[in-house]
Write a protein that holds these residues in place. Structure first.
Motif, mmCIF file in Angstrom:
data_model
loop_
_atom_site.group_PDB
_atom_site.id
_atom_site.type_symbol
_atom_site.label_atom_id
_atom_site.label_comp_id
_atom_site.label_asym_id
_atom_site.label_seq_id
_atom_site.Cartn_x
_atom_site.Cartn_y
_atom_site.Cartn_z
ATOM 1 N N GLN A 86 4.021 -85.845 53.916
ATOM 2 C CA GLN A 86 2.728 -85.280 54.289
ATOM 3 C C GLN A 86 2.879 -83.865 54.842
ATOM 4 O O GLN A 86 2.058 -82.989 54.569
ATOM 5 C CB GLN A 86 2.029 -86.172 55.321
ATOM 6 N N ILE A 87 3.936 -83.646 55.600
ATOM 7 C CA ILE A 87 4.178 -82.326 56.187
ATOM 8 C C ILE A 87 4.469 -81.302 55.091
ATOM 9 O O ILE A 87 3.870 -80.228 55.044
ATOM 10 C CB ILE A 87 5.340 -82.383 57.204
ATOM 11 N N SER A 88 5.378 -81.635 54.179
ATOM 12 C CA SER A 88 5.715 -80.668 53.123
ATOM 13 C C SER A 88 4.542 -80.457 52.165
ATOM 14 O O SER A 88 4.314 -79.340 51.706
ATOM 15 C CB SER A 88 6.985 -81.078 52.378
ATOM 16 N N THR A 89 3.769 -81.499 51.897
ATOM 17 C CA THR A 89 2.580 -81.348 51.039
ATOM 18 C C THR A 89 1.575 -80.407 51.681
ATOM 19 O O THR A 89 1.014 -79.525 51.016
ATOM 20 C CB THR A 89 1.939 -82.713 50.738
ATOM 21 N N LEU A 90 1.340 -80.576 52.980
ATOM 22 C CA LEU A 90 0.391 -79.699 53.671
ATOM 23 C C LEU A 90 0.888 -78.256 53.657
ATOM 24 O O LEU A 90 0.112 -77.333 53.404
ATOM 25 C CB LEU A 90 0.147 -80.159 55.110
ATOM 26 N N LEU A 91 2.174 -78.046 53.892
ATOM 27 C CA LEU A 91 2.705 -76.684 53.846
ATOM 28 C C LEU A 91 2.490 -76.070 52.464
ATOM 29 O O LEU A 91 2.076 -74.909 52.347
ATOM 30 C CB LEU A 91 4.193 -76.658 54.211
ATOM 31 N N GLN A 92 2.716 -76.827 51.425
ATOM 32 C CA GLN A 92 2.513 -76.312 50.069
ATOM 33 C C GLN A 92 1.036 -75.992 49.819
ATOM 34 O O GLN A 92 0.710 -74.978 49.203
ATOM 35 C CB GLN A 92 3.042 -77.308 49.055
ATOM 36 N N TYR A 95 7.265 -68.545 53.965
ATOM 37 C CA TYR A 95 6.944 -69.400 52.826
ATOM 38 C C TYR A 95 5.723 -68.819 52.141
ATOM 39 O O TYR A 95 4.668 -68.663 52.770
ATOM 40 C CB TYR A 95 6.676 -70.837 53.278
ATOM 41 N N ARG A 96 5.857 -68.435 50.893
ATOM 42 C CA ARG A 96 4.753 -67.879 50.101
ATOM 43 C C ARG A 96 4.001 -66.769 50.835
ATOM 44 O O ARG A 96 2.777 -66.796 50.953
ATOM 45 C CB ARG A 96 3.798 -68.974 49.655
ATOM 46 N N GLN A 97 4.753 -65.812 51.349
ATOM 47 C CA GLN A 97 4.188 -64.653 52.041
ATOM 48 C C GLN A 97 3.449 -65.025 53.330
ATOM 49 O O GLN A 97 2.557 -64.297 53.764
ATOM 50 C CB GLN A 97 3.261 -63.855 51.117
ATOM 51 N N LYS A 98 3.828 -66.148 53.933
ATOM 52 C CA LYS A 98 3.248 -66.573 55.198
ATOM 53 C C LYS A 98 4.365 -66.778 56.215
ATOM 54 O O LYS A 98 5.421 -67.306 55.885
ATOM 55 C CB LYS A 98 2.457 -67.863 55.036
ATOM 56 N N LEU A 99 4.105 -66.364 57.442
ATOM 57 C CA LEU A 99 5.034 -66.659 58.527
ATOM 58 C C LEU A 99 4.885 -68.122 58.903
ATOM 59 O O LEU A 99 3.759 -68.618 59.002
ATOM 60 C CB LEU A 99 4.704 -65.823 59.761
ATOM 61 N N VAL A 100 5.991 -68.803 59.110
ATOM 62 C CA VAL A 100 5.963 -70.208 59.500
ATOM 63 C C VAL A 100 6.814 -70.363 60.750
ATOM 64 O O VAL A 100 7.959 -69.916 60.785
ATOM 65 C CB VAL A 100 6.511 -71.115 58.373
#
Length: 168
Positions: free
Chosen positions: A59-65, A131-136
């Motif tokens: 769920q965490i990785s899906t939300l990040l994507q 990740y995809r031009q976003k700071l995480v």
């Protein structure tokens, strides 16, 4: 020697996602998620989304994507699930997707944490990256840790990092 970085020429309002990872917290008792939102809005940033997810890696990785696909989102701040307990899986779910790591964030965060809580700081797997031009950012779930990270690291550098990321 000054520890204050040079000021940014123009303040930037950053669009942020605040994600709490917890099997027990609700919007009513999520003090860390509330603190993150308060610090960000007081600094002039915008909350794009706030959500609580259980500590489930898929769920965490899906939300990040999913969040990575939003063009108007600049930064994603996770809190919770960064320790070493069996249910702490945020690090595994997110770190494998990061395209770049900002090792200084975790290093300095643990150093500052050590000054406050001593040797227990070694159990923190706080990390930051792109990740995809976003700071995480991945922060512990502790309100004190969240406050430390926001006050000392994230708020002072968020606009500058986003400008660098966007090539501005």
């Amino acid at each position: 020697m000054s520890t204050v970085p040079h000021p940014d020429s123009k303040p930037l309002s950053v669009s942020c996602a605040v994600i709490t990872i917890s099997d027990t917290r609700t919007t009513q008792n999520d003090r860390s998620g509330q603190l993150i939102q308060e610090f960000l809005t007081e600094a002039g940033h915008h909350i794009f989304i706030y959500q609580i997810l259980p500590d489930e890696p898929s769920q965490i990785s899906t939300l990040l994507q999913e969040l990575g696909a939003h063009l108007t989102l600049d930064a994603i701040i996770f809190n919770g699930g960064t320790g070493i307990a069996p249910r702490d899986t945020t690090y595994e779910a997110v770190s494998q997707l990061l395209e770049k790591i900002l090792p200084g964030f975790g290093e300095i965060f643990r150093f500052l944490s050590y000054q406050e809580i001593g040797s227990r700081a070694i159990a923190s797997r706080a990390i930051a990256g792109i990740y995809r031009q976003k700071l995480v950012f991945l922060l512990p779930g502790s309100s004190n840790a969240v406050k430390l990270a926001l006050e000392k690291l994230i708020i002072p550098e968020l606009s500058h990092l986003i400008k660098q990321l966007k090539g501005a």
